[in-house]
Scaffold this active site. Sequence first.
Site, PDB file in Angstrom:
ATOM      1  N   HIS A 146       0.822  -1.215   0.000  1.00 20.24           N
ATOM      2  CA  HIS A 146       0.000   0.000   0.000  1.00 20.24           C
ATOM      3  C   HIS A 146       0.859   1.270   0.000  1.00 20.24           C
ATOM      4  O   HIS A 146       0.421   2.332  -0.444  1.00 20.24           O
ATOM      5  CB  HIS A 146      -0.912  -0.007   1.231  1.00 20.24           C
ATOM      6  CG  HIS A 146      -2.198   0.736   1.050  1.00 20.24           C
ATOM      7  ND1 HIS A 146      -2.267   2.019   0.530  1.00 20.24           N
ATOM      8  CD2 HIS A 146      -3.481   0.394   1.321  1.00 20.24           C
ATOM      9  CE1 HIS A 146      -3.526   2.417   0.494  1.00 20.24           C
ATOM     10  NE2 HIS A 146      -4.284   1.454   0.964  1.00 20.24           N
ATOM     11  N   ASP A 151      -8.813  -4.814 -18.574  1.00 25.41           N
ATOM     12  CA  ASP A 151      -9.064  -5.719 -19.700  1.00 25.41           C
ATOM     13  C   ASP A 151      -7.734  -6.072 -20.355  1.00 25.41           C
ATOM     14  O   ASP A 151      -7.054  -5.210 -20.908  1.00 25.41           O
ATOM     15  CB  ASP A 151     -10.000  -5.034 -20.702  1.00 25.41           C
ATOM     16  CG  ASP A 151     -10.348  -5.916 -21.892  1.00 25.41           C
ATOM     17  OD1 ASP A 151      -9.839  -7.056 -21.980  1.00 25.41           O
ATOM     18  OD2 ASP A 151     -11.130  -5.460 -22.754  1.00 25.41           O
TER      19      ASP A 151
END
Length: 430
Positions: free
Chosen positions: A159, A373
Amino acid sequence: MGFAVRRTSRAYVRPSGATPAGSLELSIIDRVVGLRHLVRSLHVFSPRAGGGQSPARVVQEALGKALVDYYPFAGRFVDGAGGPGSARVECTGEGAWFVEAVAGCSLADVNHLDHPLIIPEDDLLPDAAPGVQPLDLPLMMQVTEFTCGGFVVGLISVHTMADGLGAGQFINAVGDYARGLLKPMVSPIWAREAIPSPPKLPPGPPPELKMFQLRHFTVDVSLDSVGKVKSDYFHSTGQRCSTFDVAIAKTWQARTRALRLPDPSSRVKLCFFANTRHLMNSAWPATGKDGVAGAGFYGNCFYPVAVAAASGEVEAADVAGVVGIIREAKARLPVEFARWAVADFKDDPYELSFTYDSLFVSDWTRLGFLEADYGWGTPSHVIPFAYYPFMAVAIIGAPPVPKTGARIMTQCVEDEHLPAFKEEIKSFDK
Protein backbone atom coordinates in the site's frame (compact mmCIF):
# COMPACT_ATOMS: atom_id res chain seq x y z
CA MET A 1 -11.28 -33.60 -7.41
CA GLY A 2 -8.73 -32.15 -9.84
CA PHE A 3 -8.71 -28.70 -8.24
CA ALA A 4 -4.97 -28.58 -7.62
CA VAL A 5 -3.00 -25.51 -8.71
CA ARG A 6 0.53 -26.06 -9.99
CA ARG A 7 3.02 -23.22 -10.36
CA THR A 8 5.02 -23.71 -13.55
CA SER A 9 7.28 -20.67 -13.73
CA ARG A 10 8.65 -18.00 -11.41
CA ALA A 11 10.73 -14.99 -12.43
CA TYR A 12 11.27 -11.29 -11.96
CA VAL A 13 9.77 -9.24 -14.76
CA ARG A 14 11.99 -6.25 -15.45
CA PRO A 15 11.00 -3.13 -17.37
CA SER A 16 11.20 -3.84 -21.09
CA GLY A 17 13.02 -0.55 -21.73
CA ALA A 18 15.42 1.84 -20.05
CA THR A 19 14.20 3.45 -16.81
CA PRO A 20 15.64 6.11 -14.46
CA ALA A 21 17.80 5.00 -11.54
CA GLY A 22 18.23 6.56 -8.11
CA SER A 23 16.06 7.24 -5.07
CA LEU A 24 12.52 8.61 -4.98
CA GLU A 25 11.11 10.22 -1.87
CA LEU A 26 7.67 9.15 -0.74
CA SER A 27 4.96 11.47 0.55
CA ILE A 28 4.06 11.87 4.19
CA ILE A 29 0.91 9.79 3.55
CA ASP A 30 2.85 7.04 1.74
CA ARG A 31 5.14 6.83 4.76
CA VAL A 32 2.33 6.27 7.30
CA VAL A 33 3.71 3.17 9.00
CA GLY A 34 0.34 1.43 8.95
CA LEU A 35 0.33 1.50 5.13
CA ARG A 36 3.40 -0.72 4.91
CA HIS A 37 1.28 -3.80 4.44
CA LEU A 38 0.34 -6.19 1.66
CA VAL A 39 -2.89 -5.73 -0.27
CA ARG A 40 -4.03 -9.05 -1.74
CA SER A 41 -6.74 -9.63 -4.34
CA LEU A 42 -7.95 -12.07 -6.99
CA HIS A 43 -9.24 -10.95 -10.39
CA VAL A 44 -11.30 -13.59 -12.18
CA PHE A 45 -11.61 -13.60 -15.99
CA SER A 46 -14.10 -15.90 -17.68
CA PRO A 47 -13.11 -17.71 -20.87
CA ARG A 48 -13.48 -15.57 -23.97
CA ALA A 49 -12.11 -15.73 -27.48
CA GLY A 50 -8.44 -14.79 -27.16
CA GLY A 51 -6.81 -16.09 -30.29
CA GLY A 52 -5.29 -19.09 -28.55
CA GLN A 53 -2.75 -16.96 -26.70
CA SER A 54 -1.61 -17.80 -23.19
CA PRO A 55 -3.05 -15.21 -20.77
CA ALA A 56 0.00 -15.60 -18.54
CA ARG A 57 2.41 -14.79 -21.36
CA VAL A 58 0.31 -11.86 -22.56
CA VAL A 59 0.11 -10.37 -19.07
CA GLN A 60 3.81 -10.97 -18.42
CA GLU A 61 4.86 -9.14 -21.58
CA ALA A 62 2.45 -6.29 -20.90
CA LEU A 63 3.73 -6.02 -17.32
CA GLY A 64 7.27 -5.48 -18.60
CA LYS A 65 6.04 -2.62 -20.79
CA ALA A 66 3.98 -1.04 -18.02
CA LEU A 67 6.99 -1.12 -15.69
CA VAL A 68 8.76 1.32 -18.02
CA ASP A 69 6.07 3.91 -17.30
CA TYR A 70 5.64 2.85 -13.67
CA TYR A 71 9.29 2.09 -13.00
CA PRO A 72 9.08 2.58 -9.20
CA PHE A 73 7.06 -0.67 -9.10
CA ALA A 74 10.22 -2.41 -10.39
CA GLY A 75 12.30 -1.02 -7.52
CA ARG A 76 12.59 -1.78 -3.82
CA PHE A 77 11.56 -0.03 -0.62
CA VAL A 78 14.45 0.96 1.62
CA ASP A 79 14.01 2.27 5.15
CA GLY A 80 15.80 5.46 6.17
CA ALA A 81 17.37 6.25 9.50
CA GLY A 82 13.92 6.63 11.03
CA GLY A 83 12.80 3.12 10.07
CA PRO A 84 9.68 2.42 7.96
CA GLY A 85 8.40 5.93 8.64
CA SER A 86 11.30 7.31 6.58
CA ALA A 87 11.14 4.79 3.72
CA ARG A 88 12.01 5.67 0.14
CA VAL A 89 11.99 3.84 -3.20
CA GLU A 90 15.26 2.75 -4.76
CA CYS A 91 14.68 2.56 -8.51
CA THR A 92 16.83 -0.51 -9.12
CA GLY A 93 14.91 -1.94 -12.08
CA GLU A 94 15.12 -5.39 -10.47
CA GLY A 95 11.53 -6.03 -11.43
CA ALA A 96 8.21 -7.31 -10.14
CA TRP A 97 7.79 -10.93 -9.05
CA PHE A 98 5.72 -12.92 -11.56
CA VAL A 99 4.41 -16.47 -11.26
CA GLU A 100 2.69 -18.63 -13.89
CA ALA A 101 0.37 -21.41 -12.75
CA VAL A 102 -2.19 -23.87 -14.09
CA ALA A 103 -5.29 -25.26 -12.40
CA GLY A 104 -6.52 -28.78 -13.05
CA CYS A 105 -10.13 -27.72 -13.45
CA SER A 106 -12.40 -25.23 -15.14
CA LEU A 107 -13.74 -22.10 -13.49
CA ALA A 108 -17.21 -23.69 -13.63
CA ASP A 109 -15.87 -26.59 -11.53
CA VAL A 110 -15.08 -24.13 -8.72
CA ASN A 111 -18.23 -22.00 -9.07
CA HIS A 112 -16.21 -19.26 -10.80
CA LEU A 113 -14.55 -18.61 -7.42
CA ASP A 114 -17.71 -17.19 -5.94
CA HIS A 115 -17.97 -17.18 -2.16
CA PRO A 116 -17.02 -19.44 -0.43
CA LEU A 117 -13.77 -20.19 -2.26
CA ILE A 118 -13.28 -23.81 -3.23
CA ILE A 119 -9.60 -23.21 -4.05
CA PRO A 120 -7.57 -21.68 -1.19
CA GLU A 121 -6.68 -18.07 -1.93
CA ASP A 122 -2.99 -18.73 -1.21
CA ASP A 123 -2.88 -21.15 -4.16
CA LEU A 124 -3.96 -18.37 -6.51
CA LEU A 125 -1.71 -15.65 -5.09
CA PRO A 126 2.04 -15.55 -5.85
CA ASP A 127 4.29 -17.36 -3.41
CA ALA A 128 7.19 -15.50 -1.85
CA ALA A 129 10.04 -14.21 -3.98
CA PRO A 130 13.46 -15.46 -2.90
CA GLY A 131 15.95 -13.20 -1.20
CA VAL A 132 13.69 -10.22 -0.53
CA GLN A 133 11.33 -9.27 2.27
CA PRO A 134 7.75 -9.17 0.89
CA LEU A 135 7.21 -5.66 2.31
CA ASP A 136 10.24 -4.38 0.38
CA LEU A 137 8.85 -5.60 -2.96
CA PRO A 138 6.20 -3.26 -4.38
CA LEU A 139 4.49 -5.79 -6.65
CA MET A 140 3.92 -9.53 -7.01
CA MET A 141 1.57 -11.17 -9.51
CA GLN A 142 0.41 -14.68 -10.40
CA VAL A 143 -1.62 -15.68 -13.46
CA THR A 144 -3.37 -19.03 -13.08
CA GLU A 145 -4.83 -20.54 -16.25
CA PHE A 146 -7.85 -22.86 -16.02
CA THR A 147 -8.76 -25.71 -18.38
CA CYS A 148 -11.73 -23.73 -19.76
CA GLY A 149 -9.53 -20.90 -21.00
CA GLY A 150 -10.40 -18.59 -18.13
CA PHE A 151 -7.75 -17.28 -15.79
CA VAL A 152 -7.20 -15.56 -12.47
CA VAL A 153 -4.76 -12.74 -11.78
CA GLY A 154 -3.58 -12.89 -8.17
CA LEU A 155 -2.17 -9.54 -7.13
CA ILE A 156 -0.13 -8.57 -4.08
CA SER A 157 1.02 -4.97 -3.75
CA VAL A 158 2.36 -2.83 -0.93
CA HIS A 159 0.00 0.00 0.00
CA THR A 160 2.99 2.34 0.50
CA MET A 161 3.41 2.63 -3.27
CA ALA A 162 -0.18 3.30 -4.28
CA ASP A 163 -3.66 3.72 -2.89
CA GLY A 164 -6.56 1.76 -4.37
CA LEU A 165 -7.10 4.20 -7.23
CA GLY A 166 -3.39 4.20 -8.00
CA ALA A 167 -3.17 0.41 -8.01
CA GLY A 168 -6.22 0.25 -10.27
CA GLN A 169 -4.62 2.78 -12.61
CA PHE A 170 -1.47 0.66 -12.84
CA ILE A 171 -3.39 -2.56 -13.53
CA ASN A 172 -5.34 -0.82 -16.29
CA ALA A 173 -2.04 0.28 -17.84
CA VAL A 174 -0.96 -3.38 -17.95
CA GLY A 175 -4.27 -4.12 -19.64
CA ASP A 176 -3.75 -1.31 -22.16
CA TYR A 177 -0.44 -2.83 -23.27
CA ALA A 178 -1.91 -6.35 -23.27
CA ARG A 179 -4.56 -5.16 -25.74
CA GLY A 180 -1.88 -3.74 -28.04
CA LEU A 181 -1.95 -0.04 -27.15
CA LEU A 182 1.34 1.79 -27.67
CA LYS A 183 1.05 3.66 -24.37
CA PRO A 184 -1.29 3.65 -21.36
CA MET A 185 -4.52 5.58 -21.68
CA VAL A 186 -3.57 7.45 -18.48
CA SER A 187 0.00 8.71 -18.22
CA PRO A 188 1.41 8.26 -14.70
CA ILE A 189 2.86 11.07 -12.63
CA TRP A 190 4.95 10.65 -9.47
CA ALA A 191 4.51 14.14 -7.94
CA ARG A 192 4.72 12.96 -4.32
CA GLU A 193 6.15 16.35 -3.41
CA ALA A 194 2.74 17.92 -4.14
CA ILE A 195 1.16 16.12 -1.20
CA PRO A 196 0.99 18.44 1.83
CA SER A 197 3.62 17.72 4.45
CA PRO A 198 2.55 19.26 7.76
CA PRO A 199 5.01 18.92 10.65
CA LYS A 200 4.42 15.61 12.38
CA LEU A 201 3.67 15.49 16.05
CA PRO A 202 6.24 13.85 18.34
CA PRO A 203 5.59 10.12 18.07
CA GLY A 204 3.89 8.57 21.05
CA PRO A 205 4.16 4.95 22.10
CA PRO A 206 3.18 2.43 19.43
CA PRO A 207 -0.49 1.53 19.61
CA GLU A 208 -1.44 -1.61 21.47
CA LEU A 209 -3.11 -3.86 18.94
CA LYS A 210 -5.64 -6.13 20.56
CA MET A 211 -6.26 -9.23 18.48
CA PHE A 212 -9.89 -10.18 17.99
CA GLN A 213 -11.42 -13.46 16.84
CA LEU A 214 -13.25 -11.83 13.94
CA ARG A 215 -15.37 -14.03 11.67
CA HIS A 216 -15.90 -13.75 7.93
CA PHE A 217 -19.36 -13.12 6.53
CA THR A 218 -20.31 -12.17 2.98
CA VAL A 219 -23.74 -11.12 1.77
CA ASP A 220 -25.21 -9.60 -1.38
CA VAL A 221 -27.85 -6.88 -1.14
CA SER A 222 -30.24 -6.19 -4.01
CA LEU A 223 -30.42 -3.08 -6.15
CA ASP A 224 -34.09 -2.76 -5.16
CA SER A 225 -33.23 -2.53 -1.46
CA VAL A 226 -30.45 -0.03 -2.12
CA GLY A 227 -32.70 1.98 -4.43
CA LYS A 228 -35.45 2.20 -1.80
CA VAL A 229 -33.04 3.76 0.71
CA LYS A 230 -31.74 6.17 -1.92
CA SER A 231 -35.32 7.21 -2.64
CA ASP A 232 -36.13 7.62 1.08
CA TYR A 233 -33.02 9.73 1.58
CA PHE A 234 -33.83 11.92 -1.43
CA HIS A 235 -37.42 12.51 -0.32
CA SER A 236 -36.35 13.48 3.20
CA THR A 237 -33.36 15.68 2.27
CA GLY A 238 -33.62 16.59 -1.41
CA GLN A 239 -30.11 15.18 -1.85
CA ARG A 240 -28.78 12.06 -3.50
CA CYS A 241 -26.60 9.39 -1.94
CA SER A 242 -24.48 6.56 -3.33
CA THR A 243 -24.71 2.79 -3.16
CA PHE A 244 -21.60 2.92 -0.98
CA ASP A 245 -23.38 5.27 1.46
CA VAL A 246 -26.30 2.86 1.73
CA ALA A 247 -24.17 -0.29 2.04
CA ILE A 248 -21.97 1.07 4.81
CA ALA A 249 -24.94 2.61 6.63
CA LYS A 250 -26.72 -0.74 6.76
CA THR A 251 -23.52 -2.58 7.76
CA TRP A 252 -22.70 -0.10 10.53
CA GLN A 253 -26.25 -0.20 11.84
CA ALA A 254 -26.41 -4.01 11.69
CA ARG A 255 -23.14 -4.31 13.55
CA THR A 256 -24.19 -1.75 16.17
CA ARG A 257 -27.47 -3.55 16.79
CA ALA A 258 -25.63 -6.88 17.02
CA LEU A 259 -23.25 -5.56 19.67
CA ARG A 260 -26.23 -4.79 21.99
CA LEU A 261 -24.31 -2.18 23.97
CA PRO A 262 -26.09 -1.69 27.32
CA ASP A 263 -25.67 2.10 27.36
CA PRO A 264 -27.38 3.77 24.36
CA SER A 265 -25.12 6.80 24.79
CA SER A 266 -22.01 4.68 24.12
CA ARG A 267 -20.16 5.98 21.08
CA VAL A 268 -19.70 3.74 18.05
CA LYS A 269 -17.29 4.71 15.32
CA LEU A 270 -16.96 4.31 11.59
CA CYS A 271 -13.95 5.14 9.42
CA PHE A 272 -13.44 5.10 5.66
CA PHE A 273 -10.78 6.55 3.41
CA ALA A 274 -11.87 9.29 1.03
CA ASN A 275 -9.98 10.19 -2.15
CA THR A 276 -8.67 13.77 -1.97
CA ARG A 277 -7.27 14.21 -5.49
CA HIS A 278 -10.05 16.67 -6.27
CA LEU A 279 -8.92 18.83 -3.33
CA MET A 280 -5.42 19.24 -4.77
CA ASN A 281 -6.31 21.70 -7.56
CA SER A 282 -3.76 24.28 -6.43
CA ALA A 283 -0.97 21.72 -6.40
CA TRP A 284 -1.67 19.88 -9.66
CA PRO A 285 -2.54 21.29 -13.07
CA ALA A 286 -5.63 19.99 -14.82
CA THR A 287 -4.52 17.17 -17.09
CA GLY A 288 -6.01 14.20 -18.84
CA LYS A 289 -8.89 13.96 -21.25
CA ASP A 290 -11.36 15.20 -18.63
CA GLY A 291 -9.17 18.02 -17.35
CA VAL A 292 -8.96 16.45 -13.90
CA ALA A 293 -6.41 17.84 -11.48
CA GLY A 294 -3.73 15.26 -10.75
CA ALA A 295 -4.94 12.76 -13.35
CA GLY A 296 -2.30 10.06 -13.44
CA PHE A 297 -1.16 10.42 -9.83
CA TYR A 298 -0.95 6.94 -8.34
CA GLY A 299 0.38 7.56 -4.84
CA ASN A 300 -1.61 7.62 -1.64
CA CYS A 301 -3.97 10.60 -1.73
CA PHE A 302 -6.74 10.00 0.77
CA TYR A 303 -8.01 11.24 4.11
CA PRO A 304 -9.54 9.12 6.90
CA VAL A 305 -13.15 10.21 7.37
CA ALA A 306 -14.16 9.49 10.96
CA VAL A 307 -17.80 9.18 11.96
CA ALA A 308 -19.03 8.78 15.55
CA ALA A 309 -22.51 8.61 17.01
CA ALA A 310 -24.36 7.30 20.02
CA SER A 311 -25.13 3.61 19.60
CA GLY A 312 -28.78 4.22 20.42
CA GLU A 313 -29.05 6.78 17.62
CA VAL A 314 -27.57 4.40 15.04
CA GLU A 315 -29.77 1.53 16.21
CA ALA A 316 -33.05 3.49 16.23
CA ALA A 317 -32.70 5.36 12.93
CA ASP A 318 -33.88 4.02 9.61
CA VAL A 319 -31.11 3.29 7.13
CA ALA A 320 -31.64 6.62 5.37
CA GLY A 321 -31.10 8.33 8.73
CA VAL A 322 -27.76 6.55 9.18
CA VAL A 323 -26.85 7.61 5.63
CA GLY A 324 -27.41 11.18 6.80
CA ILE A 325 -24.95 10.78 9.67
CA ILE A 326 -22.34 9.44 7.25
CA ARG A 327 -22.89 12.15 4.64
CA GLU A 328 -22.53 14.88 7.26
CA ALA A 329 -19.05 13.54 7.97
CA LYS A 330 -18.26 13.38 4.24
CA ALA A 331 -19.32 17.02 3.86
CA ARG A 332 -16.63 18.03 6.36
CA LEU A 333 -13.87 16.45 4.24
CA PRO A 334 -12.67 19.58 2.35
CA VAL A 335 -12.35 21.64 5.54
CA GLU A 336 -10.72 18.88 7.57
CA PHE A 337 -8.24 18.02 4.81
CA ALA A 338 -7.34 21.71 4.40
CA ARG A 339 -6.79 22.05 8.15
CA TRP A 340 -4.58 18.97 8.20
CA ALA A 341 -2.54 20.34 5.27
CA VAL A 342 -1.54 23.38 7.34
CA ALA A 343 -1.02 21.39 10.56
CA ASP A 344 -4.16 22.81 12.19
CA PHE A 345 -4.97 19.70 14.21
CA LYS A 346 -4.52 18.32 17.70
CA ASP A 347 -4.49 14.61 16.85
CA ASP A 348 -2.96 13.24 13.64
CA PRO A 349 -5.94 11.88 11.64
CA TYR A 350 -3.68 9.27 10.03
CA GLU A 351 -2.77 7.78 13.43
CA LEU A 352 -5.65 5.34 13.73
CA SER A 353 -6.79 3.42 16.78
CA PHE A 354 -8.31 -0.02 16.45
CA THR A 355 -10.99 -0.92 18.96
CA TYR A 356 -13.95 -3.27 18.83
CA ASP A 357 -16.38 -0.34 18.76
CA SER A 358 -14.81 0.91 15.49
CA LEU A 359 -15.68 -0.31 12.00
CA PHE A 360 -13.36 0.36 9.04
CA VAL A 361 -14.89 0.31 5.57
CA SER A 362 -13.30 0.14 2.13
CA ASP A 363 -14.98 0.63 -1.27
CA TRP A 364 -13.58 -1.59 -4.05
CA THR A 365 -16.18 -0.73 -6.67
CA ARG A 366 -14.63 2.51 -7.98
CA LEU A 367 -10.92 1.73 -8.03
CA GLY A 368 -10.73 0.67 -11.70
CA PHE A 369 -10.13 -3.05 -11.13
CA LEU A 370 -13.54 -3.93 -12.58
CA GLU A 371 -12.57 -2.16 -15.83
CA ALA A 372 -9.18 -3.86 -16.37
CA ASP A 373 -9.06 -5.72 -19.70
CA TYR A 374 -6.10 -7.82 -20.87
CA GLY A 375 -7.81 -8.72 -24.13
CA TRP A 376 -10.32 -11.20 -22.72
CA GLY A 377 -12.82 -8.64 -21.51
CA THR A 378 -13.28 -7.19 -18.04
CA PRO A 379 -13.23 -9.42 -14.96
CA SER A 380 -16.33 -11.29 -13.92
CA HIS A 381 -15.32 -10.94 -10.30
CA VAL A 382 -12.77 -9.18 -8.07
CA ILE A 383 -12.10 -10.62 -4.62
CA PRO A 384 -10.21 -8.44 -2.10
CA PHE A 385 -8.51 -9.80 1.01
CA ALA A 386 -7.97 -6.79 3.27
CA TYR A 387 -8.60 -8.29 6.67
CA TYR A 388 -6.57 -8.02 9.87
CA PRO A 389 -7.26 -9.61 13.28
CA PHE A 390 -6.98 -6.26 15.09
CA MET A 391 -9.33 -4.38 12.77
CA ALA A 392 -13.08 -4.79 12.25
CA VAL A 393 -13.46 -4.45 8.47
CA ALA A 394 -16.22 -4.33 5.86
CA ILE A 395 -15.43 -4.20 2.13
CA ILE A 396 -18.02 -3.04 -0.38
CA GLY A 397 -17.63 -4.77 -3.74
CA ALA A 398 -19.69 -6.21 -6.56
CA PRO A 399 -21.03 -9.75 -6.87
CA PRO A 400 -19.83 -11.89 -9.79
CA VAL A 401 -21.28 -11.22 -13.23
CA PRO A 402 -24.16 -11.61 -14.09
CA LYS A 403 -25.43 -11.00 -10.55
CA THR A 404 -26.38 -7.44 -9.65
CA GLY A 405 -26.44 -5.46 -6.43
CA ALA A 406 -23.72 -4.80 -3.89
CA ARG A 407 -21.56 -7.38 -2.15
CA ILE A 408 -20.65 -6.71 1.49
CA MET A 409 -17.62 -8.70 2.62
CA THR A 410 -16.95 -8.50 6.34
CA GLN A 411 -14.65 -9.61 9.08
CA CYS A 412 -16.04 -7.41 11.79
CA VAL A 413 -17.66 -9.36 14.63
CA GLU A 414 -16.69 -12.17 16.94
CA ASP A 415 -18.67 -15.40 17.36
CA GLU A 416 -21.02 -14.09 20.04
CA HIS A 417 -22.26 -11.28 17.78
CA LEU A 418 -22.21 -13.11 14.43
CA PRO A 419 -25.76 -14.61 14.43
CA ALA A 420 -27.39 -11.25 15.23
CA PHE A 421 -25.20 -9.46 12.69
CA LYS A 422 -26.16 -11.94 9.96
CA GLU A 423 -29.85 -11.58 10.79
CA GLU A 424 -29.69 -7.79 10.71
CA ILE A 425 -27.85 -7.66 7.37
CA LYS A 426 -30.12 -10.22 5.74
CA SER A 427 -33.22 -8.34 6.90
CA PHE A 428 -32.24 -5.52 4.52
CA ASP A 429 -33.65 -7.46 1.56
CA LYS A 430 -36.86 -8.55 3.30
